[in-house]
Structures are given as structure tokens and as C-alpha cells.
Design a protein around this motif. Structure first.
Motif, PDB file in Angstrom:
ATOM      1  N   ALA A 172      -8.838  28.049 129.849  1.00  0.00           N
ATOM      2  CA  ALA A 172      -7.966  27.385 129.238  1.00  0.00           C
ATOM      3  C   ALA A 172      -8.584  25.937 129.573  1.00  0.00           C
ATOM      4  O   ALA A 172      -8.171  24.869 129.082  1.00  0.00           O
ATOM      5  CB  ALA A 172      -6.442  27.286 129.714  1.00  0.00           C
ATOM      6  N   ASP A 173      -9.329  25.838 130.747  1.00  0.00           N
ATOM      7  CA  ASP A 173      -9.756  24.648 131.169  1.00  0.00           C
ATOM      8  C   ASP A 173     -10.532  23.797 130.227  1.00  0.00           C
ATOM      9  O   ASP A 173     -10.688  22.475 130.211  1.00  0.00           O
ATOM     10  CB  ASP A 173     -10.624  24.676 132.475  1.00  0.00           C
ATOM     11  CG  ASP A 173     -11.107  23.502 133.004  1.00  0.00           C
ATOM     12  OD1 ASP A 173     -10.232  22.863 133.505  1.00  0.00           O
ATOM     13  OD2 ASP A 173     -12.510  23.059 132.973  1.00  0.00           O
ATOM     14  N   ARG A 174     -11.324  24.506 129.227  1.00  0.00           N
ATOM     15  CA  ARG A 174     -12.031  24.038 128.077  1.00  0.00           C
ATOM     16  C   ARG A 174     -11.043  23.447 126.905  1.00  0.00           C
ATOM     17  O   ARG A 174     -11.809  22.876 126.229  1.00  0.00           O
ATOM     18  CB  ARG A 174     -13.024  25.041 127.608  1.00  0.00           C
ATOM     19  CG  ARG A 174     -14.184  25.326 128.629  1.00  0.00           C
ATOM     20  CD  ARG A 174     -15.245  26.416 128.055  1.00  0.00           C
ATOM     21  NE  ARG A 174     -14.872  27.567 128.099  1.00  0.00           N
ATOM     22  CZ  ARG A 174     -15.192  28.513 127.119  1.00  0.00           C
ATOM     23  NH1 ARG A 174     -15.799  28.417 126.075  1.00  0.00           N
ATOM     24  NH2 ARG A 174     -14.627  29.840 127.140  1.00  0.00           N
ATOM     25  N   GLY A 175      -9.787  23.899 127.053  1.00  0.00           N
ATOM     26  CA  GLY A 175      -8.934  23.465 126.003  1.00  0.00           C
ATOM     27  C   GLY A 175      -8.105  22.385 125.968  1.00  0.00           C
ATOM     28  O   GLY A 175      -7.519  21.846 125.167  1.00  0.00           O
ATOM     29  N   GLN A 196      -8.029  19.893 123.148  1.00  0.00           N
ATOM     30  CA  GLN A 196      -9.339  19.464 122.471  1.00  0.00           C
ATOM     31  C   GLN A 196      -9.652  20.856 121.921  1.00  0.00           C
ATOM     32  O   GLN A 196      -9.523  21.974 122.134  1.00  0.00           O
ATOM     33  CB  GLN A 196     -10.158  18.868 123.307  1.00  0.00           C
ATOM     34  CG  GLN A 196     -10.580  19.720 124.620  1.00  0.00           C
ATOM     35  CD  GLN A 196     -11.820  19.088 125.417  1.00  0.00           C
ATOM     36  OE1 GLN A 196     -12.094  17.901 125.178  1.00  0.00           O
ATOM     37  NE2 GLN A 196     -12.100  19.602 126.342  1.00  0.00           N
ATOM     38  N   LYS A 197     -10.676  20.813 120.953  1.00  0.00           N
ATOM     39  CA  LYS A 197     -11.353  22.075 120.361  1.00  0.00           C
ATOM     40  C   LYS A 197     -12.072  22.617 121.493  1.00  0.00           C
ATOM     41  O   LYS A 197     -12.748  22.173 122.331  1.00  0.00           O
ATOM     42  CB  LYS A 197     -12.082  21.870 119.128  1.00  0.00           C
ATOM     43  CG  LYS A 197     -11.419  21.132 117.880  1.00  0.00           C
ATOM     44  CD  LYS A 197     -12.396  20.919 116.818  1.00  0.00           C
ATOM     45  CE  LYS A 197     -11.673  20.414 115.696  1.00  0.00           C
ATOM     46  NZ  LYS A 197     -12.639  20.254 114.490  1.00  0.00           N
ATOM     47  N   LEU A 213      -6.199  25.771 122.347  1.00  0.00           N
ATOM     48  CA  LEU A 213      -5.116  26.375 123.153  1.00  0.00           C
ATOM     49  C   LEU A 213      -4.064  26.572 122.157  1.00  0.00           C
ATOM     50  O   LEU A 213      -3.567  25.576 121.390  1.00  0.00           O
ATOM     51  CB  LEU A 213      -4.664  25.324 124.253  1.00  0.00           C
ATOM     52  CG  LEU A 213      -3.786  25.834 125.411  1.00  0.00           C
ATOM     53  CD1 LEU A 213      -3.848  25.194 126.662  1.00  0.00           C
ATOM     54  CD2 LEU A 213      -2.229  25.218 124.800  1.00  0.00           C
ATOM     55  N   SER A 214      -3.347  27.612 121.790  1.00  0.00           N
ATOM     56  CA  SER A 214      -2.298  27.946 121.219  1.00  0.00           C
ATOM     57  C   SER A 214      -0.827  27.782 121.630  1.00  0.00           C
ATOM     58  O   SER A 214       0.172  27.741 120.822  1.00  0.00           O
ATOM     59  CB  SER A 214      -2.446  29.219 120.311  1.00  0.00           C
ATOM     60  OG  SER A 214      -2.808  30.226 121.109  1.00  0.00           O
ATOM     61  N   SER A 215      -0.747  28.090 123.088  1.00  0.00           N
ATOM     62  CA  SER A 215       0.629  28.077 123.720  1.00  0.00           C
ATOM     63  C   SER A 215       0.647  27.895 125.117  1.00  0.00           C
ATOM     64  O   SER A 215      -0.688  28.285 125.601  1.00  0.00           O
ATOM     65  CB  SER A 215       1.423  29.381 123.442  1.00  0.00           C
ATOM     66  OG  SER A 215       0.773  30.413 124.321  1.00  0.00           O
ATOM     67  N   CYS A 261      -4.913  31.187 123.930  1.00  0.00           N
ATOM     68  CA  CYS A 261      -5.996  30.556 123.196  1.00  0.00           C
ATOM     69  C   CYS A 261      -6.253  31.478 122.094  1.00  0.00           C
ATOM     70  O   CYS A 261      -6.651  32.531 122.222  1.00  0.00           O
ATOM     71  CB  CYS A 261      -7.090  30.056 124.267  1.00  0.00           C
ATOM     72  SG  CYS A 261      -6.827  29.459 125.703  1.00  0.00           S
ATOM     73  N   SER A 262      -6.737  30.687 121.076  1.00  0.00           N
ATOM     74  CA  SER A 262      -7.340  31.318 119.831  1.00  0.00           C
ATOM     75  C   SER A 262      -8.487  30.497 119.574  1.00  0.00           C
ATOM     76  O   SER A 262      -8.958  29.452 119.544  1.00  0.00           O
ATOM     77  CB  SER A 262      -6.339  31.033 118.574  1.00  0.00           C
ATOM     78  OG  SER A 262      -5.200  31.359 118.815  1.00  0.00           O
ATOM     79  N   VAL A 263      -9.683  31.384 119.421  1.00  0.00           N
ATOM     80  CA  VAL A 263     -11.000  30.946 119.093  1.00  0.00           C
ATOM     81  C   VAL A 263     -11.648  31.792 117.982  1.00  0.00           C
ATOM     82  O   VAL A 263     -11.695  32.993 117.866  1.00  0.00           O
ATOM     83  CB  VAL A 263     -12.188  31.154 120.088  1.00  0.00           C
ATOM     84  CG1 VAL A 263     -13.346  30.594 119.781  1.00  0.00           C
ATOM     85  CG2 VAL A 263     -11.495  30.304 121.346  1.00  0.00           C
TER      86      VAL A 263
END
Length: 279
Positions: A172-175, A196-197, A213-215, A261-263
Motif C-alpha cells: 500500500a505504500d506505493r499507492g 496515486q497509481k 488503492l481501492s479501500s 489494492c487492485s492492480v
């Protein structure tokens, strides 16, 4: 960098193997324990199984995978040594992001007696440092924070044991963007994150994927609350955060969160993390 096999040859456990034992101590031996430990540590089932079997051969665990007297003493010694070494690294000014790797190298390359002498000798030669001052949210806002908007830096770490919190970053740190805003005004007080993406490479066809990040849920008073996401912003009330000021005057806040997260077409399972921010 030493591999796990090379560390084992020295007779010293790796930091990750110590964590296997800490997790075993928490959950106890039952059906599925190895799989549970492997999941929490992010390793394969055989890696955990092999190490626990070797602990039985060394007398650290008995045939029922319970800690022997020797095993309990060993684990307590390493737990205390890890705490002392963490404090030592902070005292000598090792950067937070480098502390985890530095701790691993010290634990895996020095015997307990030698490392213990180093950290205790340093502690005895250092003048008394005042303990950090910890506030609950209300006291912090009343005493330290004026109304307005304040930029803060953030980092999101995998939650769990003390070792994990020594700085293994969560996905999540990348989100979220590295800089967030701490807002305190008549309307309320909250930490505003900017989503961010996220980019990743598919393990199936090696294609580039994008997601976000989705939630996000935050813990407050022992319960999880869902944060509302509006556009690319998500807010966490400051009443859910704890603040600390260290001896150097640096103020940090922290809050436990769970995120998904959704990727691409992949949806990551909900995971627990620790969000830290500092002024």
C-alpha cells in the motif's frame, strides 16, 4: 549479502527464522500452524517446516513443537537483544529506512554475547536521554498543533511483529503519495492522503499493469472504520492516531490501517499495515 543457508552454516539463526519462532510462540502448535507462519512471514511452507524440524534436532523444540527450556531461553535472549539493538541503532543515528537491514546484518553475523556487549557498552557511555513524550490525539491538538494545514511525510509498513515494523514496506505504500496533509480546523481534524497509481508486472505474461488503492479502514478505539475515498483523496480522523515526540523534538503520528489494492485484474487481499507520518 548472506543467504539463509550461509547464515545457518555459522550456527546463528537468521532474523527471519527468529520470527518463525516468535510466530510459533504466539499461535502455538496445531494443524495449519506451518502454513500460518509461512503466510505471515511471506515465505514458503517448506522453508518454515525445515527450520522447525531442525529446531527439534537442536533441542529448541520438542517432538510436539513446544519450546523446551533451552528454546525459551534462546528466544527470550534474542527478543531482548533485538530490542536493545533497535535502541542502539536509533541512538547512533541510523536512518529509519536502513535500520531493518542493519539489524538483520548484526543479528545474523554477530553472536549474542558480542552484540550484547556492543549495545550495552554504548548505552552506558551515553548520557541519559529523556523518554519520548506520548500524547493522545486531544492533548496533542490542544498543546502542540495550531489551526491550519500542515504538510507531513508518510510511510506505510507491514504490520505484525516488532521485526516487521522495522521497516518492511507494505504494498500500500506505493499507492499513496509520500507527502500528505494534516488538517486541523473548525470542521475537524484529519490526515488527508493522496492516492496515486500503482504499477506492477504480471507474473503470468509479464505485462505492465496499473491500479490503485481501492479501500482503506483505520483502527480507532479497538474497532475498524471505513474511510471514505473521494476522487484521489482519503481522510483519516486524527482521533484515531497516536502521537509521539522523541528526544530530538521530532513529532510522529501512527495509526493501524487495513487496505485492499487492485492492480490490473488482480485484487490483493485485505492486509494490515501501520501508517506513520511525521512533521
Amino acid at each position: 549479502m548472506k543467504t539463509t543457508e550461509e547464515v545457518q552454516q555459522t550456527g546463528l539463526p537468521s532474523l527471519l527464522q527468529i520470527r518463525y519462532l516468535m510466530e510459533l510462540e504466539k499461535v502455538g502448535w496445531k494443524r495449519g500452524t506451518v502454513m500460518e507462519i509461512a503466510g505471515k512471514c511471506g515465505v514458503s511452507h517448506p522453508a518454515v517446516s525445515r527450520y522447525l524440524k531442525s529446531c527439534c534436532e537442536k533441542g529448541i523444540l520438542n517432538e510436539k513443537y513446544e519450546f523446551t527450556t533451552v528454546g525459551k531461553m534462546m528466544l527470550d535472549r534474542y527478543r531482548k537483544l533485538i530490542d536493545e539493538t533497535e535502541n542502539y541503532l536509533a541512538r547512533i543515528g541510523i536512518d529509519e529506512e536502513a535500520q531493518g537491514e542493519t539489524l538483520r546484518k548484526l543479528i545474523e553475523n554477530l553472536d549474542c554475547a558480542t552484540l550484547g556487549k556492543i549495545v550495552r557498552s554504548d548505552r552506558s557511555s551515553v548520557q541519559h536521554v529523556p523518554k519520548p513524550v506520548i500524547w493522545k490525539e486531544e492533548s496533542f491538538l490542544d498543546d502542540m498543533l495550531a489551526w491550519g494545514s500542515w504538510p507531513v511525510c508518510i510511510a506505510i509498513y507491514q504490520a505484525g511483529s516488532q521485526i516487521e515494523q522495522l521497516r518492511k514496506r507494505s504494498m500500500a505504500d506505493r499507492g499513496v503519495e509520500r507527502q500528505a496533509m494534516l488538517r486541523h480546523n473548525k470542521r475537524g481534524s484529519w490526515l488527508e492522503l493522496s492516492i496515486q497509481k500503482m504499477n506492477a508486472i504480471s507474473r503470468v505474461d509479464h505485462a505492465e499493469m496499473e491500479g490503485k488503492l481501492s479501500s482503506l479502514k483505520y483502527e480507532c478505539n479497538g474497532r475498524l472504520h471505513k474511510a471514505e475515498i473521494r476522487g484521489n483523496k482519503v481522510n483519516i480522523p486524527l482521533e484515531a492516531c497516536r502521537f509521539i515526540q522523541n528526544s530530538r523534538g521530532i513529532i510522529k503520528g501512527r495509526v493501524a490501517i487495513t487496505v485492499t489494492c487492485s492492480v490490473g485484474c488482480v485484487h490483493m487481499p485485505e492486509s494490515t499495515a501501520l501508517l506513520i507520518f511525521w512533521l
